[in-house]
Design an enzyme around this catalytic site. Structure first.
Site, mmCIF file in Angstrom:
data_model
loop_
_atom_site.group_PDB
_atom_site.id
_atom_site.type_symbol
_atom_site.label_atom_id
_atom_site.label_comp_id
_atom_site.label_asym_id
_atom_site.label_seq_id
_atom_site.Cartn_x
_atom_site.Cartn_y
_atom_site.Cartn_z
ATOM 1 N N ASP A 33 0.836 -1.105 -0.051
ATOM 2 C CA ASP A 33 0.191 -0.012 -0.025
ATOM 3 C C ASP A 33 0.877 1.279 0.146
ATOM 4 O O ASP A 33 2.057 1.197 0.500
ATOM 5 C CB ASP A 33 -0.821 -0.124 1.112
ATOM 6 C CG ASP A 33 -1.915 0.984 1.172
ATOM 7 O OD1 ASP A 33 -2.477 1.551 0.006
ATOM 8 O OD2 ASP A 33 -2.550 1.376 2.132
ATOM 9 N N ASN A 81 -9.752 -2.507 -6.712
ATOM 10 C CA ASN A 81 -9.159 -1.618 -7.622
ATOM 11 C C ASN A 81 -9.648 -1.977 -9.104
ATOM 12 O O ASN A 81 -9.397 -0.830 -10.039
ATOM 13 C CB ASN A 81 -7.492 -2.250 -7.685
ATOM 14 C CG ASN A 81 -6.851 -1.907 -6.365
ATOM 15 O OD1 ASN A 81 -6.233 -2.623 -5.796
ATOM 16 N ND2 ASN A 81 -7.572 -0.850 -5.594
#
Length: 253
Positions: A33, A81
């Site tokens: 991340d 995503n």
């Protein structure tokens, strides 16, 4: 070499020297991340951030190879995503495909895809299939590339697979209800046959799982690191292992 790099190197060796190698996790899950935030902070584009993050993967696996880690799961693309704008998703998928090819070409890792392949573009599916095929003989760290992965999606897919499997055997719903249990569901997960993650690392300072390995991480230890993934250093990795080795895992006991 910069003075800062020298200091970090000396500190990393000090942390490594104090690490209890008998307590190293066998399976590490990593939530990669902070690529876009790293890019913004350095004045770059999202694509440059994702590329920098992809370049960090081999380095991190090299650190794992210096320990007794056997399985590493890298969350590279979530099902959420996939809803990103095409102008960002397409280059991101290209970067992921390149990273997967690099892992397969390295020769040290056995690549295994975890995720719902049907949700991905056909070209990405082909890259993942080829990486698995080309590395199936490798006797090294198993690297799970979580692409098109979501924890809830995995559980739904596992249940669907279980039902279809028993439907072909002619099992009635009543009979299936009598035998279904945790182990039976686990046999249909993307990671079937693998140990559950002992340690889950998330970079960027966010302190949540966001759906990562919801089933498998029931007894995992978590380590949240403030640094963005492209800036993740060996000393950060060693700190995570040191923190893990100092914990007493009770598994609810």
């Amino acid at each position: 070499m910069k003075l800062r790099d020298l200091v970090y190197g000396l500190y990393a060796r000090r942390v490594e020297g104090r690490l209890d190698h008998d307590q190293v996790p066998k399976h590490i899950g990593v939530i990669l991340d902070g690529n876009r935030r790293w890019a913004r902070a350095s004045g770059g584009t999202a694509e440059q951030g994702h590329q920098a993050g992809a370049s960090k993967i081999q380095e991190m696996l090299g650190w794992c190879s210096e320990t007794d880690v056997e399985v590493v799961t890298l969350w590279m693309l979530s099902t959420d995503n996939l809803d990103r704008p095409a102008k960002e998703l397409k280059p991101l998928l290209n970067i992921i495909e390149g990273a997967v090819r690099d892992l397969a070409a390295d020769g040290r890792w056995r690549v295994h895809h975890v995720g719902n392949r049907d949700l991905l573009p056909s070209h990405t599916q082909t890259v993942l299939k080829e990486a698995e095929r080309d590395t199936e003989h490798v006797d090294g760290i198993v690297v799970n590339v979580a692409v098109g992965y979501g924890g809830r999606q995995e559980i739904a897919d596992a249940v669907r697979s279980l039902l279809l499997d028993h439907a072909t055997k002619g099992t009635s719903f009543e009979e299936l209800a009598e035998v279904v249990d945790i182990d039976l569901i686990a046999e249909h997960l993307y990671t079937r046959g693998q140990p559950d993650p002992d340690l889950v690392i998330r970079t960027s300072g966010e302190q949540r799982l966001s759906g990562f390995m919801l089933w498998q991480s029931a007894h995992s230890e978590y380590y949240f690191c403030e640094v963005f993934w492209p800036a993740f250093r060996k000393v950060d990795f060693l700190r995570a292992l040191r923190d893990y080795s100092a914990r007493h895992r009770r598994y609810g006991g």
